[in-house]
Design a protein around this motif. Structure first.
Motif, PDB file in Angstrom:
ATOM      1  N   PHE A 159       0.835  -1.213   0.000  1.00 33.25           N
ATOM      2  CA  PHE A 159       0.000   0.000   0.000  1.00 33.25           C
ATOM      3  C   PHE A 159       0.864   1.255   0.000  1.00 33.25           C
ATOM      4  CE2 PHE A 159      -1.864   3.378   2.625  1.00 33.25           C
ATOM      5  CZ  PHE A 159      -2.970   3.680   1.868  1.00 33.25           C
ATOM      6  N   LEU A 160       1.858   1.286   0.916  1.00 38.78           N
ATOM      7  CA  LEU A 160       2.727   2.470   1.009  1.00 38.78           C
ATOM      8  C   LEU A 160       3.512   2.671  -0.283  1.00 38.78           C
ATOM      9  CD1 LEU A 160       4.045   2.219   4.677  1.00 38.78           C
ATOM     10  CD2 LEU A 160       2.378   3.836   3.730  1.00 38.78           C
ATOM     11  N   ALA A 161       4.057   1.567  -0.828  1.00 38.62           N
ATOM     12  CA  ALA A 161       4.862   1.675  -2.044  1.00 38.62           C
ATOM     13  C   ALA A 161       4.021   2.221  -3.191  1.00 38.62           C
ATOM     14  CB  ALA A 161       5.433   0.302  -2.404  1.00 38.62           C
ATOM     15  N   ILE A 162       2.787   1.702  -3.337  1.00 40.08           N
ATOM     16  CA  ILE A 162       1.927   2.160  -4.437  1.00 40.08           C
ATOM     17  C   ILE A 162       1.530   3.617  -4.233  1.00 40.08           C
ATOM     18  CG2 ILE A 162      -0.359   1.898  -5.471  1.00 40.08           C
ATOM     19  CD1 ILE A 162      -0.101  -1.040  -5.279  1.00 40.08           C
ATOM     20  N   THR A 163       1.214   3.984  -2.985  1.00 40.03           N
ATOM     21  CA  THR A 163       0.802   5.364  -2.715  1.00 40.03           C
ATOM     22  C   THR A 163       1.932   6.336  -3.035  1.00 40.03           C
ATOM     23  OG1 THR A 163      -0.583   4.517  -0.952  1.00 40.03           O
ATOM     24  CG2 THR A 163      -0.210   6.881  -0.978  1.00 40.03           C
ATOM     25  N   VAL A 164       3.122   6.030  -2.516  1.00 39.72           N
ATOM     26  CA  VAL A 164       4.268   6.918  -2.765  1.00 39.72           C
ATOM     27  C   VAL A 164       4.590   6.934  -4.257  1.00 39.72           C
ATOM     28  CG1 VAL A 164       6.737   7.230  -2.354  1.00 39.72           C
ATOM     29  CG2 VAL A 164       5.215   6.644  -0.458  1.00 39.72           C
ATOM     30  N   GLY A 165       4.618   5.745  -4.867  1.00 35.68           N
ATOM     31  CA  GLY A 165       4.956   5.637  -6.286  1.00 35.68           C
ATOM     32  C   GLY A 165       3.993   6.435  -7.160  1.00 35.68           C
ATOM     33  N   SER A 166       2.676   6.289  -6.895  1.00 33.26           N
ATOM     34  CA  SER A 166       1.714   6.973  -7.766  1.00 33.26           C
ATOM     35  C   SER A 166       1.755   8.484  -7.550  1.00 33.26           C
ATOM     36  CB  SER A 166       0.299   6.430  -7.528  1.00 33.26           C
ATOM     37  OG  SER A 166      -0.138   6.751  -6.237  1.00 33.26           O
ATOM     38  N   THR A 167       2.040   8.915  -6.309  1.00 34.18           N
ATOM     39  CA  THR A 167       2.141  10.355  -6.057  1.00 34.18           C
ATOM     40  C   THR A 167       3.332  10.936  -6.807  1.00 34.18           C
ATOM     41  OG1 THR A 167       1.279   9.909  -3.856  1.00 34.18           O
ATOM     42  CG2 THR A 167       2.177  12.107  -4.239  1.00 34.18           C
ATOM     43  N   VAL A 168       4.485  10.256  -6.702  1.00 39.54           N
ATOM     44  CA  VAL A 168       5.688  10.729  -7.400  1.00 39.54           C
ATOM     45  C   VAL A 168       5.426  10.780  -8.904  1.00 39.54           C
ATOM     46  CG1 VAL A 168       8.064  10.112  -8.008  1.00 39.54           C
ATOM     47  CG2 VAL A 168       7.287   9.945  -5.636  1.00 39.54           C
ATOM     48  N   TRP A 169       4.778   9.734  -9.422  1.00 38.93           N
ATOM     49  CA  TRP A 169       4.484   9.662 -10.851  1.00 38.93           C
ATOM     50  C   TRP A 169       3.588  10.820 -11.286  1.00 38.93           C
ATOM     51  CZ3 TRP A 169       5.591   8.175 -15.476  1.00 38.93           C
ATOM     52  CH2 TRP A 169       4.608   8.025 -16.451  1.00 38.93           C
ATOM     53  N   ARG A 170       2.575  11.134 -10.482  1.00 34.18           N
ATOM     54  CA  ARG A 170       1.662  12.221 -10.824  1.00 34.18           C
ATOM     55  C   ARG A 170       2.398  13.562 -10.854  1.00 34.18           C
ATOM     56  NH1 ARG A 170      -2.964  11.241  -6.943  1.00 34.18           N
ATOM     57  NH2 ARG A 170      -2.455   9.088  -7.363  1.00 34.18           N
ATOM     58  N   VAL A 171       3.253  13.771  -9.818  1.00 28.46           N
ATOM     59  CA  VAL A 171       4.001  15.038  -9.750  1.00 28.46           C
ATOM     60  C   VAL A 171       4.923  15.158 -10.961  1.00 28.46           C
ATOM     61  CG1 VAL A 171       5.770  16.284  -8.461  1.00 28.46           C
ATOM     62  CG2 VAL A 171       3.856  15.228  -7.255  1.00 28.46           C
ATOM     63  N   LEU A 172       5.629  14.043 -11.276  1.00 27.17           N
ATOM     64  CA  LEU A 172       6.552  14.067 -12.416  1.00 27.17           C
ATOM     65  C   LEU A 172       5.807  14.388 -13.707  1.00 27.17           C
ATOM     66  CD1 LEU A 172       9.027  11.081 -11.903  1.00 27.17           C
ATOM     67  CD2 LEU A 172       9.505  13.534 -11.859  1.00 27.17           C
ATOM     68  N   ARG A 173       4.633  13.762 -13.878  1.00 30.29           N
ATOM     69  CA  ARG A 173       3.893  13.976 -15.113  1.00 30.29           C
ATOM     70  C   ARG A 173       3.424  15.416 -15.222  1.00 30.29           C
ATOM     71  NH1 ARG A 173      -1.082  10.177 -16.275  1.00 30.29           N
ATOM     72  NH2 ARG A 173      -1.896  11.699 -14.791  1.00 30.29           N
ATOM     73  N   GLN A 174       3.005  15.980 -14.086  1.00 27.15           N
ATOM     74  CA  GLN A 174       2.592  17.388 -14.101  1.00 27.15           C
ATOM     75  C   GLN A 174       3.752  18.281 -14.506  1.00 27.15           C
ATOM     76  OE1 GLN A 174       0.901  18.412 -10.332  1.00 27.15           O
ATOM     77  NE2 GLN A 174      -1.120  17.674 -10.911  1.00 27.15           N
ATOM     78  N   ARG A 175       4.937  17.993 -13.914  1.00 29.37           N
ATOM     79  CA  ARG A 175       6.127  18.765 -14.268  1.00 29.37           C
ATOM     80  C   ARG A 175       6.381  18.699 -15.767  1.00 29.37           C
ATOM     81  NH1 ARG A 175       9.787  18.573  -9.648  1.00 29.37           N
ATOM     82  NH2 ARG A 175       8.684  19.895  -8.153  1.00 29.37           N
ATOM     83  N   MET A 176       6.304  17.449 -16.309  1.00 30.95           N
ATOM     84  CA  MET A 176       6.600  17.275 -17.729  1.00 30.95           C
ATOM     85  C   MET A 176       5.596  18.034 -18.577  1.00 30.95           C
ATOM     86  SD  MET A 176       8.197  13.451 -18.111  1.00 30.95           S
ATOM     87  CE  MET A 176       6.659  12.714 -18.344  1.00 30.95           C
ATOM     88  N   ASN A 177       4.322  17.985 -18.175  1.00 27.08           N
ATOM     89  CA  ASN A 177       3.288  18.728 -18.899  1.00 27.08           C
ATOM     90  C   ASN A 177       3.570  20.218 -18.864  1.00 27.08           C
ATOM     91  OD1 ASN A 177       1.837  16.606 -19.750  1.00 27.08           O
ATOM     92  ND2 ASN A 177       0.238  16.729 -18.178  1.00 27.08           N
ATOM     93  N   LEU A 178       3.962  20.706 -17.678  1.00 23.93           N
ATOM     94  CA  LEU A 178       4.256  22.138 -17.531  1.00 23.93           C
ATOM     95  C   LEU A 178       5.402  22.531 -18.433  1.00 23.93           C
ATOM     96  CD1 LEU A 178       3.860  23.066 -13.768  1.00 23.93           C
ATOM     97  CD2 LEU A 178       2.425  23.667 -15.704  1.00 23.93           C
TER      98      LEU A 178
END
Lengths: 285, 259
Positions: free
Chosen positions: A247-266
Motif C-alpha cells: 500500500f505504502l509503495a503504491i501510494t508513494v509511487g503513484s504520487t511521485v508519478w503524478r508530480v513528475l507527469r505534471q512537471r513534464m506537462n508544464l
C-alpha cells in the motif's frame, strides 16, 4: 508448509474479493467486528470439544445477520448495538475459552493465526468455503456493485436487495472464520481492506480495482508465508505487514508519478502558459 | 392508459402526516412535473410511488398493477437527486450506467452485446460517451447527473422518474437535460419529475401538480411564475435540498434577496 501456503493463498484471493464491497459501503471495519463475535464461537467449540472452526462459522454468521438487521434499520443507536455485540463477542470468547480445559496459548492461535498447526481437514474446509465465497463474489459482481453503490436505485430496479445484503453478511462471517487460522481474528480485516486500499490508488474502475486487489492479496499471502518460514516470524502478521508495505509503495509511487507527469506537462506547455505573476495581478484586481 | 395512479395516498413519519389524501394520475406519454417548496412532501410523493417510503394509507398502481404485485421494474427508470454517497472504491461511468441493465437482464446472467450497446447508446444520448472509461468522481455535478439519467435510460424504460434533476446543475447541463428528456418523450416515453424550478424543462411539461403541506394544492397547466421568480435575469440557484425532515422549518431561500 504446503498446507500453510495453500490456506494463505485462498485467503489472499478471497478476502479482497469480498472486502471491496465492504470498502465501497464504508463498512471497512465490519470484518474486525465479526472477528470479535467469532471468538465466542471458538470458545463454544473448545468448551463443547467440537471443531472450533465449525462453531465459529455458526456463531459469526448469526452475529453478521444481526449486524445487517441493525444496519438496515438505520437507527443511530445501531452504533451502540454494534459495540455491544463486538465487545460481548470477545469477552464471551475469552470467558468460554477460560472455562474450557484448553490453555491460553490456544486462544492466541485464533487471535493471531497459526498456519503451522493447520490440519489437512482445516485446509479442505478453507478451500471449499473459500472457493464458494469467491465464486459468489465474482458471479454476482454487477448486482453486488449496484447494491453497494446505490441501494435505493437497486431497490427500484427490483433487485433482491435484502437477500444480497444478507449474502454479503454471511460471506463476511465465513471469510472471517476461514481466515482465522491464517491471519487470526484480529488481523483478518486487514486482508479484506488493505489490498483494496492499495489497488484504488492506481485504478480507475471497479472491476480493475477488484482484480488488482486480489493480485495484491495473493502476492502478500505467498510472500508472507515464505518470509515467515525463512526468518521465523508469525505468518499472519507478516502477511499483513507486507500488504501494508505494498500500500505504502503504491501510494508513494503513484504520487511521485503524478508530480513528475505534471512537471513534464508544464515544461511541454511552457510557451503557452501564462506567467504566474500576471495571473496573480489579474486575480487581485 | 394509466402509468401511475395514486388514490387517497397517505404517508406518516413518526406519527406526523407528511402526505394526506393524495390523488393523481399519470397516463402514457404524459410529462408531469410535481412542484412545491422544500419540505412540501413532493420528494416523499415520488419516493412513495417507487416503494422507497411505505404507504400509510390509500393505494398506488403502476402500469395498472397494484404496487405490491408489480414486478416489471425494468419499465421504470429512476434518477435520484445525486450519485450514491460517493463510495470509496473508484467506478467508471460505464460501470455505473451498466447497473441500469440489471433490471432487464437479471442478476445471474452476464452482460451480452445488447447490454453493452444499450449502455453506449444511453451515454451517447446524454453526450458522455467519450467519458465512458473515466471515474465518475472526475465528472462535474451536471455530468454526474447526466450519468444517472444514462443509467436509467440504459434499461430502456417506459417511465422515467426524476427527483429534482436540475437542482444545483449548471445552465449548460440543464439544457442538455431538457434535450434528453425531450427526445425520450418524443419516443413515446412517460416522465414524472419533481422540481423546485423548471427552467429549460418548462416547455416539455404537459401537467403540473403542486404539492403544498402534504396535499395536492393545484393540478393543471404549469402556473405562471409570480413575484421575483418572474423577474428577468433572476438567477435562481438553489443548493441541494436537505433530506426532507418535516419537523424542521426550512428557510425560504427563494425569498432571500438576490445578491
Amino acid at each position: 508448509m504446503i498446507r500453510a501456503l495453500v490456506g494463505a493463498l485462498i485467503i489472499g484471493l478471497t478476502a479482497p474479493a469480498l472486502g471491496i464491497y465492504l470498502v465501497q459501503r464504508r463498512l471497512s471495519l465490519i470484518g474486525d467486528g465479526i472477528g470479535h463475535v467469532a471468538l465466542t464461537g471458538v470458545g463454544v467449540g473448545l468448551l463443547l470439544q467440537q471443531s472450533p472452526v465449525l462453531t465459529a462459522v455458526i456463531v459469526s454468521v448469526v452475529g453478521a445477520i444481526g449486524v445487517e438487521l441493525v444496519r438496515e434499520r438505520g437507527r443511530t443507536s445501531g452504533d451502540l448495538a454494534l459495540a455491544l455485540l463486538f465487545y460481548g463477542g470477545i469477552a464471551g470468547g475469552v470467558v468460554l475459552v477460560g472455562l474450557s480445559d484448553s490453555n491460553s496459548g490456544n486462544l492466541v492461535q485464533y487471535l493471531f493465526g497459526s498456519l503451522i498447526t493447520t490440519t489437512r481437514a482445516d485446509v479442505i474446509v478453507i478451500a471449499i468455503l473459500g472457493v464458494a465465497v469467491l465464486v459468489a463474489m465474482l458471479a454476482l459482481r454487477p448486482a453486488l456493485f449496484a447494491v453497494c453503490n446505490d441501494e435505493e436505485y437497486a431497490k427500484v430496479s427490483g433487485l433482491p436487495v435484502r437477500t444480497l445484503n444478507l449474502l454479503l453478511a454471511v460471506t463476511t462471517a465465513v471469510t472471517v472464520t476461514i481466515a482465522m487460522r491464517t491471519v487470526g481474528l484480529l488481523l483478518v480485516s486487514a486482508l479484506m481492506v488493505v489490498p483494496v486500499a492499495a489497488a484504488q490508488q492506481v485504478t480507475r474502475g471497479f472491476r480493475t480495482t477488484m482484480a488488482v486487489a486480489m493480485l495484491i492479496g495473493v502476492v502478500a499471502a505467498a510472500a508472507g508465508v515464505t518470509v515467515s518460514g525463512e526468518v521465523d516470524t508469525p505468518p499472519g502478521a507478516t502477511i499483513v505487514i507486507l500488504a501494508i508495505a505494498v500500500f505504502l509503495a503504491i501510494t508513494v509511487g503513484s504520487t511521485v508519478w503524478r508530480v513528475l507527469r505534471q512537471r513534464m506537462n508544464l515544461d511541454g506547455n511552457h510557451q503557452h502558459a501564462e506567467p504566474s505573476d500576471v495571473v496573480l495581478q489579474a486575480g487581485a484586481r | 392508459m394509466s402509468v401511475v395512479a395514486v388514490r387517497h395516498g397517505a404517508v406518516t413519519y413518526g406519527g406526523r402526516h407528511v402526505l394526506r389524501d393524495v390523488n393523481f394520475e399519470v397516463t402514457t406519454g404524459q410529462v408531469v412535473a410535481i412542484l412545491g417548496a422544500n419540505g412540501s412532501g413532493k420528494s416523499t410523493l415520488v419516493r412513495t410511488i417507487l416503494g422507497l417510503v411505505p404507504l400509510a394509507g390509500g393505494e398506488i398502481d403502476l402500469f395498472g398493477t397494484p404496487r405490491a404485485r408489480f414486478r416489471t421494474w425494468a419499465r421504470i427508470g429512476y434518477v435520484p437527486q445525486r450519485i450514491g454517497a460517493g463510495s470509496g472504491v473508484p467506478a467508471t461511468v460505464g460501470e455505473v450506467v451498466a447497473s441500469g441493465r440489471l433490471a432487464r437482464r437479471g442478476i445471474f446472467r452476464p452482460a451480452r452485446a445488447a447490454d453493452r450497446d444499450a449502455v453506449r447508446a444511453a451515454l451517447e444520448d446524454v453526450g458522455l460517451l467519450d467519458r465512458i472509461n473515466d471515474p465518475v468522481t472526475t465528472l462535474s455535478g451536471g455530468q454526474q447527473q447526466r450519468t444517472l439519467i444514462a443509467r436509467a435510460l440504459a434499461g430502456r424504460p417506459d417511465l422515467l422518474v426524476l427527483d429534482e434533476p436540475t437542482a444545483g446543475v449548471d445552465a449548460a447541463s440543464q439544457e442538455a437535460f431538457a434535450a434528453v428528456l425531450g427526445r425520450f418523450a418524443e419516443r413515446g416515453g412517460t416522465i414524472l419529475l419533481v422540481a423546485h424550478e423548471l427552467g429549460p424543462l418548462e416547455p416539455l411539461i404537459d401537467k403540473a401538480v403542486v404539492v403544498h403541506d402534504g396535499r395536492i394544492a393545484y393540478e393543471g397547466r404549469v402556473p405562471e411564475p409570480a413575484g421575483h421568480h418572474a423577474a428577468p435575469g433572476h438567477d435562481h440557484v438553489h443548493p441541494h435540498a436537505e433530506p426532507e425532515r418535516p419537523a424542521i422549518c426550512v428557510a425560504p431561500t427563494d425569498r432571500m434577496p438576490a445578491s
